[in-house]
Design a protein around this motif. Structure first.
Motif, PDB file in Angstrom:
ATOM      1  N   GLN A  18       0.845  -1.189   0.000  1.00  0.00           N
ATOM      2  CA  GLN A  18       0.000   0.000   0.000  1.00  0.00           C
ATOM      3  C   GLN A  18       0.882   1.242   0.000  1.00  0.00           C
ATOM      4  O   GLN A  18       1.686   1.457   0.905  1.00  0.00           O
ATOM      5  CB  GLN A  18      -0.933   0.007   1.211  1.00  0.00           C
ATOM      6  N   ALA A  19       0.725   2.074  -1.040  1.00  0.00           N
ATOM      7  CA  ALA A  19       1.537   3.278  -1.197  1.00  0.00           C
ATOM      8  C   ALA A  19       0.834   4.523  -0.651  1.00  0.00           C
ATOM      9  O   ALA A  19       1.489   5.436  -0.145  1.00  0.00           O
ATOM     10  CB  ALA A  19       1.886   3.484  -2.667  1.00  0.00           C
ATOM     11  N   LEU A  20      -0.491   4.598  -0.764  1.00  0.00           N
ATOM     12  CA  LEU A  20      -1.256   5.721  -0.227  1.00  0.00           C
ATOM     13  C   LEU A  20      -2.282   5.169   0.753  1.00  0.00           C
ATOM     14  O   LEU A  20      -2.957   4.186   0.464  1.00  0.00           O
ATOM     15  CB  LEU A  20      -1.958   6.498  -1.343  1.00  0.00           C
ATOM     16  N   HIS A  21      -2.409   5.829   1.892  1.00  0.00           N
ATOM     17  CA  HIS A  21      -3.269   5.351   2.978  1.00  0.00           C
ATOM     18  C   HIS A  21      -4.351   6.376   3.306  1.00  0.00           C
ATOM     19  O   HIS A  21      -4.044   7.450   3.841  1.00  0.00           O
ATOM     20  CB  HIS A  21      -2.451   5.101   4.245  1.00  0.00           C
ATOM     21  N   SER A  22      -5.583   6.106   2.968  1.00  0.00           N
ATOM     22  CA  SER A  22      -6.755   6.907   3.369  1.00  0.00           C
ATOM     23  C   SER A  22      -6.558   8.407   3.167  1.00  0.00           C
ATOM     24  O   SER A  22      -6.722   9.198   4.097  1.00  0.00           O
ATOM     25  CB  SER A  22      -7.107   6.624   4.834  1.00  0.00           C
ATOM     26  N   ILE A  23      -6.217   8.810   1.954  1.00  0.00           N
ATOM     27  CA  ILE A  23      -6.027  10.227   1.629  1.00  0.00           C
ATOM     28  C   ILE A  23      -7.391  10.883   1.435  1.00  0.00           C
ATOM     29  O   ILE A  23      -8.212  10.415   0.655  1.00  0.00           O
ATOM     30  CB  ILE A  23      -5.189  10.401   0.348  1.00  0.00           C
ATOM     31  N   SER A  24      -7.632  11.953   2.160  1.00  0.00           N
ATOM     32  CA  SER A  24      -8.843  12.766   1.995  1.00  0.00           C
ATOM     33  C   SER A  24      -8.412  14.223   1.987  1.00  0.00           C
ATOM     34  O   SER A  24      -7.739  14.670   2.924  1.00  0.00           O
ATOM     35  CB  SER A  24      -9.840  12.517   3.127  1.00  0.00           C
ATOM     36  N   GLY A  30      -9.355  27.857  -8.378  1.00  0.00           N
ATOM     37  CA  GLY A  30      -8.777  29.188  -8.480  1.00  0.00           C
ATOM     38  C   GLY A  30      -7.683  29.487  -7.479  1.00  0.00           C
ATOM     39  O   GLY A  30      -7.290  30.638  -7.326  1.00  0.00           O
ATOM     40  N   LYS A  31      -7.157  28.483  -6.807  1.00  0.00           N
ATOM     41  CA  LYS A  31      -6.090  28.673  -5.826  1.00  0.00           C
ATOM     42  C   LYS A  31      -4.880  27.841  -6.227  1.00  0.00           C
ATOM     43  O   LYS A  31      -5.003  26.832  -6.907  1.00  0.00           O
ATOM     44  CB  LYS A  31      -6.535  28.245  -4.419  1.00  0.00           C
ATOM     45  N   ILE A  32      -3.713  28.252  -5.784  1.00  0.00           N
ATOM     46  CA  ILE A  32      -2.492  27.484  -6.021  1.00  0.00           C
ATOM     47  C   ILE A  32      -2.335  26.513  -4.866  1.00  0.00           C
ATOM     48  O   ILE A  32      -2.432  26.883  -3.703  1.00  0.00           O
ATOM     49  CB  ILE A  32      -1.271  28.409  -6.115  1.00  0.00           C
ATOM     50  N   THR A  33      -2.097  25.250  -5.206  1.00  0.00           N
ATOM     51  CA  THR A  33      -1.938  24.209  -4.200  1.00  0.00           C
ATOM     52  C   THR A  33      -0.590  23.538  -4.402  1.00  0.00           C
ATOM     53  O   THR A  33      -0.214  23.228  -5.536  1.00  0.00           O
ATOM     54  CB  THR A  33      -3.059  23.157  -4.317  1.00  0.00           C
ATOM     55  N   ALA A  34       0.138  23.302  -3.327  1.00  0.00           N
ATOM     56  CA  ALA A  34       1.441  22.635  -3.395  1.00  0.00           C
ATOM     57  C   ALA A  34       1.431  21.411  -2.496  1.00  0.00           C
ATOM     58  O   ALA A  34       0.843  21.426  -1.416  1.00  0.00           O
ATOM     59  CB  ALA A  34       2.539  23.595  -2.956  1.00  0.00           C
ATOM     60  N   PHE A  35       2.071  20.346  -2.962  1.00  0.00           N
ATOM     61  CA  PHE A  35       2.289  19.161  -2.140  1.00  0.00           C
ATOM     62  C   PHE A  35       3.735  19.197  -1.683  1.00  0.00           C
ATOM     63  O   PHE A  35       4.652  19.144  -2.509  1.00  0.00           O
ATOM     64  CB  PHE A  35       2.021  17.882  -2.933  1.00  0.00           C
ATOM     65  N   ILE A  36       3.944  19.290  -0.384  1.00  0.00           N
ATOM     66  CA  ILE A  36       5.285  19.408   0.187  1.00  0.00           C
ATOM     67  C   ILE A  36       5.481  18.282   1.189  1.00  0.00           C
ATOM     68  O   ILE A  36       4.608  18.027   2.018  1.00  0.00           O
ATOM     69  CB  ILE A  36       5.454  20.774   0.895  1.00  0.00           C
ATOM     70  N   GLY A  37       6.615  17.601   1.101  1.00  0.00           N
ATOM     71  CA  GLY A  37       6.915  16.538   2.047  1.00  0.00           C
ATOM     72  C   GLY A  37       8.229  15.880   1.707  1.00  0.00           C
ATOM     73  O   GLY A  37       8.822  16.142   0.663  1.00  0.00           O
ATOM     74  N   PRO A  38       8.685  14.986   2.574  1.00  0.00           N
ATOM     75  CA  PRO A  38       9.971  14.325   2.345  1.00  0.00           C
ATOM     76  C   PRO A  38       9.906  13.334   1.188  1.00  0.00           C
ATOM     77  O   PRO A  38       8.830  12.906   0.756  1.00  0.00           O
ATOM     78  CB  PRO A  38      10.239  13.610   3.673  1.00  0.00           C
ATOM     79  N   GLY A  40       9.701  10.106  -0.852  1.00  0.00           N
ATOM     80  CA  GLY A  40       9.068   8.822  -0.597  1.00  0.00           C
ATOM     81  C   GLY A  40       7.776   8.875   0.189  1.00  0.00           C
ATOM     82  O   GLY A  40       7.253   7.840   0.582  1.00  0.00           O
ATOM     83  N   CYS A  41       7.207  10.065   0.398  1.00  0.00           N
ATOM     84  CA  CYS A  41       5.982  10.157   1.207  1.00  0.00           C
ATOM     85  C   CYS A  41       4.702  10.027   0.384  1.00  0.00           C
ATOM     86  O   CYS A  41       3.618   9.966   0.944  1.00  0.00           O
ATOM     87  CB  CYS A  41       5.966  11.441   2.028  1.00  0.00           C
ATOM     88  N   GLY A  42       4.797   9.981  -0.968  1.00  0.00           N
ATOM     89  CA  GLY A  42       3.623   9.756  -1.795  1.00  0.00           C
ATOM     90  C   GLY A  42       3.143  10.942  -2.607  1.00  0.00           C
ATOM     91  O   GLY A  42       2.087  10.866  -3.239  1.00  0.00           O
ATOM     92  N   LYS A  43       3.890  12.030  -2.633  1.00  0.00           N
ATOM     93  CA  LYS A  43       3.472  13.212  -3.391  1.00  0.00           C
ATOM     94  C   LYS A  43       3.281  12.893  -4.873  1.00  0.00           C
ATOM     95  O   LYS A  43       2.229  13.157  -5.439  1.00  0.00           O
ATOM     96  CB  LYS A  43       4.507  14.342  -3.251  1.00  0.00           C
ATOM     97  N   SER A  44       4.294  12.321  -5.488  1.00  0.00           N
ATOM     98  CA  SER A  44       4.217  11.996  -6.923  1.00  0.00           C
ATOM     99  C   SER A  44       3.195  10.906  -7.190  1.00  0.00           C
ATOM    100  O   SER A  44       2.503  10.931  -8.211  1.00  0.00           O
ATOM    101  CB  SER A  44       5.591  11.554  -7.443  1.00  0.00           C
TER     102      SER A  44
END
Length: 85
Positions: A18-24, A30-38, A40-44
């Motif tokens: 399991q690579a992603l766990h219960s993402i909600s 109209g807003k800019i959203t960024a995924f930030i994390g270490p 291997g945490c699942g951003k990509s």
């Protein structure tokens, strides 16, 4: 403001791993959203899931709800697995 993307209970598996766990989450329109994390945490993996790039990965399975324009983006995958098509 309305949400452009809403994800509810998203889980992603590569075979038994399991690579992603219960993402909600909700991403407002109209807003800019960024995924930030270490590393291997699942951003990509999450971005590939939203773009359906994981559809080509053997053994990849997605669970949860990602409605887009009132149609669950993985609906065809669910229907084809139940052999309704």
């Amino acid at each position: 403001m309305t949400d452009k993307i809403t994800i509810s209970g998203l889980n992603l598996f590569y075979s038994q791993n399991q690579a992603l766990h219960s993402i909600s989450l909700s991403i407002p329109a109209g807003k800019i959203t960024a995924f930030i994390g270490p590393s291997g945490c699942g951003k990509s993996t999450l971005l590939k899931t939203l773009n359906r790039m994981n559809d080509l990965v053997p053994g990849c399975r997605v669970e949860g709800i990602i409605p887009q324009k009132k149609l669950q983006i993985y609906l065809l995958q669910i229907i084809s697995k139940t052999k309704i098509l």
